[in-house]
Scaffold this active site. Sequence first.
Site, PDB file in Angstrom:
ATOM      1  N   PRO A   1       0.828  -1.208   0.000  1.00 32.39           N
ATOM      2  CG  PRO A   1      -0.684  -1.516   1.736  1.00 32.39           C
ATOM      3  CD  PRO A   1       0.578  -2.065   1.157  1.00 32.39           C
ATOM      4  CB  THR A   2       0.310   4.581  -1.537  1.00 29.34           C
ATOM      5  OG1 THR A   2       0.202   4.053  -2.848  1.00 29.34           O
ATOM      6  CG2 THR A   2       1.015   5.915  -1.603  1.00 29.34           C
ATOM      7  N   GLY A   3       2.441   4.518   1.061  1.00 33.63           N
ATOM      8  CA  GLY A   3       2.641   5.093   2.385  1.00 33.63           C
ATOM      9  C   GLY A   3       3.021   4.062   3.417  1.00 33.63           C
ATOM     10  CB  CYS A   4       2.655   0.489   3.522  1.00 37.78           C
ATOM     11  SG  CYS A   4       2.909  -0.901   4.598  1.00 37.78           S
ATOM     12  CB  VAL A   5       7.875   2.510   5.704  1.00 33.80           C
ATOM     13  CG1 VAL A   5       9.370   2.511   5.431  1.00 33.80           C
ATOM     14  CG2 VAL A   5       7.317   3.917   5.582  1.00 33.80           C
TER      15      VAL A   5
END
Lengths: 121, 98, 111
Positions: C107-111
Amino acid sequence: MSDIKKFMFVNRKAPYGTIYALESLEVVLITAAFDQDVSLAFLDDGIYQLRKGQQTKGIETKNFSPTYRALDGYDIEKLYVEKESLEARGLSEDDLLVDVIVLPRAEMGELMDQQDVVLSF
Amino acid sequence: MLHIVNKSPLTNGAFDSCLRVATGGDILLIEDAVYAATSGSAMEDKMREAMKRFTVHVLQPDLEARGMADRLLDGVSSVDYGGFVELVAQSKNCQSWL
Amino acid sequence: MPNIEVNGKSYETDEEGYLVNLGEWNKDVAEYIAQTENVNMTENHWEVVNFLREYYDEYQIAPAVRVLTKAIGKKFGAEKGNSQYLYDLFPYGPAKQACKIAGLPKPTGCV
């Protein structure tokens, strides 16, 4: 809560010609995790980002336009479109893939003034 | 509010968009946007109109680099890099018209 | 690029084990990735994985955990729409683990 800031993302570029539109969308999705007051403004060619019916197979590029419809689920509900830019492109609200609030330029300018942070793409 | 423009108004619509939407405040012209603040260009009349609504600044090093320091319009303030920082710090918020 | 092999067919993955071509995904690949994550796929796991695939198909992104939790709750009921339930199913995080099994990007923003 006083630590909530007003963030506005100003989008002024068409979708596939440059990377700005996609980058903006990604930053918006990340910002959504921080419980801030987020709004999006679409001016000039940025309005083309919201055009219905984008088909990118032929240019072998990811079609990210469906993602604008996910913003509601991220509690990002304030999408503003400048009336003059919309009209200059021969488009109306019905041509866009999400519900937006259409504002005349003066009101758009006032809204910008009210922000704590304006991020431009 | 501080509005920053960095594109030549003769080839790019960013400056026009800024004038159309922005309600007032300061405009800082940097990079190729400094041409907007020079006399004798096709923009001059529009610029003079804009100066009734905005305080217009130009980044002096960018103006000098382009050999246009002697063409700066009266009434436009010129700032150095320190002045740029001060403008940003003094403003409640700023918008870059990329 | 590393590859995984399932039923004699090779699938390209990135260095973290996410499938590179989401069109190649199938149930056997999902089962295989789940095994490498020590997740035993039950009906409840499939419910989440299938939901993620539908979400991606509609919006072209993998949802953030908060968004996933809310959407699962809306579709399958409040007893499933909470992070406790989702983390019980996918201990290393529904976003990371369930997305990987579903063949989606992180997911976008998931590091």
